[in-house]
Design a protein around this motif. Structure first.
Motif, short mmCIF file in Angstrom:
data_model
loop_
_atom_site.label_atom_id
_atom_site.label_comp_id
_atom_site.label_asym_id
_atom_site.label_seq_id
_atom_site.Cartn_x
_atom_site.Cartn_y
_atom_site.Cartn_z
N HIS A 167 0.84 -1.21 0.00
CA HIS A 167 0.00 0.00 0.00
C HIS A 167 0.87 1.24 0.00
O HIS A 167 1.99 1.25 0.54
CB HIS A 167 -1.01 -0.02 1.15
N GLU A 191 -5.18 1.47 2.73
CA GLU A 191 -4.94 0.35 3.65
C GLU A 191 -5.04 0.82 5.08
O GLU A 191 -5.55 0.11 5.95
CB GLU A 191 -3.55 -0.27 3.38
N GLU A 192 -4.54 2.02 5.34
CA GLU A 192 -4.49 2.52 6.72
C GLU A 192 -5.89 2.79 7.29
O GLU A 192 -6.03 3.00 8.49
CB GLU A 192 -3.63 3.78 6.80
N ASP A 200 6.01 2.80 6.23
CA ASP A 200 4.78 1.99 6.16
C ASP A 200 3.86 2.68 5.15
O ASP A 200 3.20 3.66 5.49
CB ASP A 200 4.12 1.94 7.54
N HIS A 235 3.88 4.23 12.31
CA HIS A 235 2.78 5.22 12.26
C HIS A 235 3.13 6.56 12.90
O HIS A 235 2.26 7.37 13.11
CB HIS A 235 1.49 4.67 12.86
MN MN Z 1 0.13 0.99 8.80
#
Ligand code: MN
Ligand code: MN
Length: 497
Positions: free
Chosen positions: A122, A324-325, A293, A472
């Motif tokens: 992602h 995705e998050e 990420d 994150h």
């Molecule tokens: Mn993530």
């Protein structure tokens, strides 16, 4: 035997392996496994990746970056259902969905219906978005501010008191797209969220729990602190304006971009970390940046697809997704039907009759890596992991049989047969890898796009990605050896039979 098997071409074989060497499974550090050439390549890839981090921060920027790379490497852009010419093994194409998803494809020797190797990652990352009506003036503090809505699972307090960049686009009613990119250029201003000073935080903040150190509606961004100059002859019509600070910000936006406040309602404006990506540590062994990420798996995936040697046995597909998050939803997330449309289109372009059964078989016979980051042991909080089953920074790509939380809820839990295949191909190429779980049982949990593919394709999916510390946060950490290990793993997967 350890995971880097004794047939390794790189490692020098001990004369006689001990019983421990034969029987015990130990993960080795990438730096102990790589030869000199690989170490050089590690440094080169880290530099390249750093450049990607600086220039491609959101799904839109990462899509634009990927299109550029695809074109440079002679991938041909195709549209689903249009200009169908039968492709030969070795030919390279790519698809784009709404400027937020890309699928890059290298046609393999075998028919796609027999088997195909797919890596999905992602390109969205946790951040703050401007609200649709963001701008307001705070009378007491004489400031203009933007209201935000956070995107993804962030610890909100981490995003205050750091520089933030504003990127995205505004679309006017006539369809004109106005790109916005403020902060990347060193001469640009940046934005920031003000936090409370420790001298006065005793009553309003000190007793709050971590998720509420700053609350959602306290993530307001400083936008401006000058009132409109009513004495300037160009501002005659500003006389008597009530919100002088807000009007001044709108005037700047109007002069620079030709927009009004209403145009902010048809915009996607993202505030991303303004902390510059840099090497971390005296030995420059790590990279600190926002968006590892899942920029690190997306980048290594794309890079490895481009570097496939010769014609792959199986058709190789690298797809990158948005959302995705926030649950992989929407028409640009991994749950969208788009990727199945792409698979059908590849099928047609390789001469397979377009039937529902053929599509079902093509999807089912996909072998997939869900390329997403996982957690490495944080030296300040080791207790959240089971050390025997935890990833360590530098020890290679992390592979998870299952993700989820509690009693494996939400996990797709891939078959042992597939894990055996992954071990085999990685051991054959001496890829540093570690087979792990996210954290201790019942400590928390997480998921990736793996389960959506397992369900909607009926295919086998293994989670495999780079270990991260500070996940994150606006400054995530990865190890350079793991970037190379991830690249090596993905390349091995694409080239494997
Ligand atoms: Mn993530
Ligand atoms: Mn991720």
């Amino acid at each position: 035997m350890n995971n880097i098997n004794s047939e390794s071409k790189i490692e020098e074989k001990p004369k006689e392996s001990s019983l421990e060497d034969k029987l015990v499974n130990k993960f080795k550090h990438g730096w102990e496994i790589f030869n000199d050439e690989q170490k050089k390549k590690t440094l080169k890839l880290a530099d390249e990746y750093l450049d990607f981090l600086k220039n491609a921060r959101t799904e839109r920027e990462r899509t634009a970056w990927t299109i550029k790379i695809a074109e440079k490497n002679r991938f041909k852009r195709v549209e689903i259902g249009k200009n169908i010419n039968i492709l030969k093994p070795g030919e390279k194409i790519y698809y784009v969905n709404r400027e937020k998803n890309v699928a890059m494809v290298v046609i393999g020797e075998k028919s796609i219906i027999e088997k195909n190797h797919h890596i999905g990652s992602h390109i969205d990352t946790p951040r703050l978005d401007l609200k649709m009506r963001p701008l307001y003036e705070d009378e007491k503090s004489s400031l203009a501010l933007f209201k935000t809505h956070y995107y993804g699972g962030i610890k909100k307090y981490q995003w205050a008191t750091i520089p933030l960049h504003l990127t995205g686009l505004i679309v006017k009613k006539d369809g004109t797209k106005i790109p916005i990119d403020i902060g990347k250029n060193p001469d640009d201003p940046v934005f920031t969220i003000p936090d409370i000073l420790p001298h006065l935080s005793k009553n309003v903040q000190n007793k709050r729990k971590t998720p509420e150190v700053l609350k959602g509606e306290e993530l307001n961004i400083l936008a401006g602190a000058l009132p409109i100059d009513e004495n300037n002859k160009n501002n005659k019509d500003a006389k008597g304006a009530k919100e002088k600070f807000k009007i001044n910000v709108l005037k700047i936006l109007n002069e620079k971009y030709g927009i009004t406040e209403a145009d902010l309602q048809s915009a996607e404006l993202n505030l991303v970390s303004g902390l510059p990506p840099r090497y971390v540590g005296l030995d420059k062994s790590m990279i600190g940046a926002a968006g590892h990420d899942d920029g690190v798996c997306s980048w290594t995936g794309i890079r490895s697809l481009i570097d496939i040697k010769g014609i792959p046995k199986n058709t190789a597909i690298m797809s990158i997704f948005d959302k995705e998050e926030i649950g992989s939803n929407g028409n640009t997330g991994a749950q969208s039907a788009w990727i199945r449309f792409v698979m059908n289109d590849i099928m047609v372009r390789t001469g397979i009759p377009e039937t529902l059964t053929n599509l079902h078989l093509t999807l089912t016979n996909t072998l997939m890596l869900s390329a997403d980051v996982g957690s490495a042991i944080n030296p300040n909080f080791p207790s959240v992991h089971d050390p025997l089953n935890a990833a360590v920074l530098g020890k290679g790509i992390l592979i998870e049989k299952y993700t989820g939380g509690g009693g494996k809820y939400g996990a797709s839990d891939v078959l042992a047969e597939v894990m055996a295949y992954i071990r085999k191909i990685f051991d054959e190429k001496t890829v540093p890898y570690q087979i792990v779980e996210l954290g201790k049982v019942d400590e928390g949990g997480g998921g990736t796009i793996a389960k959506y593919f397992a369900e909607s394709f009926n295919c086998d999916v293994v989670d495999a990605g780079t270990p991260v510390i500070n996940m994150h946060s606006p400054y995530e950490i990865v190890h350079i050896a793991d970037i190379y290990s991830t690249y090596l793993a993905y390349k091995t997967f694409f080239e494997a039979d």
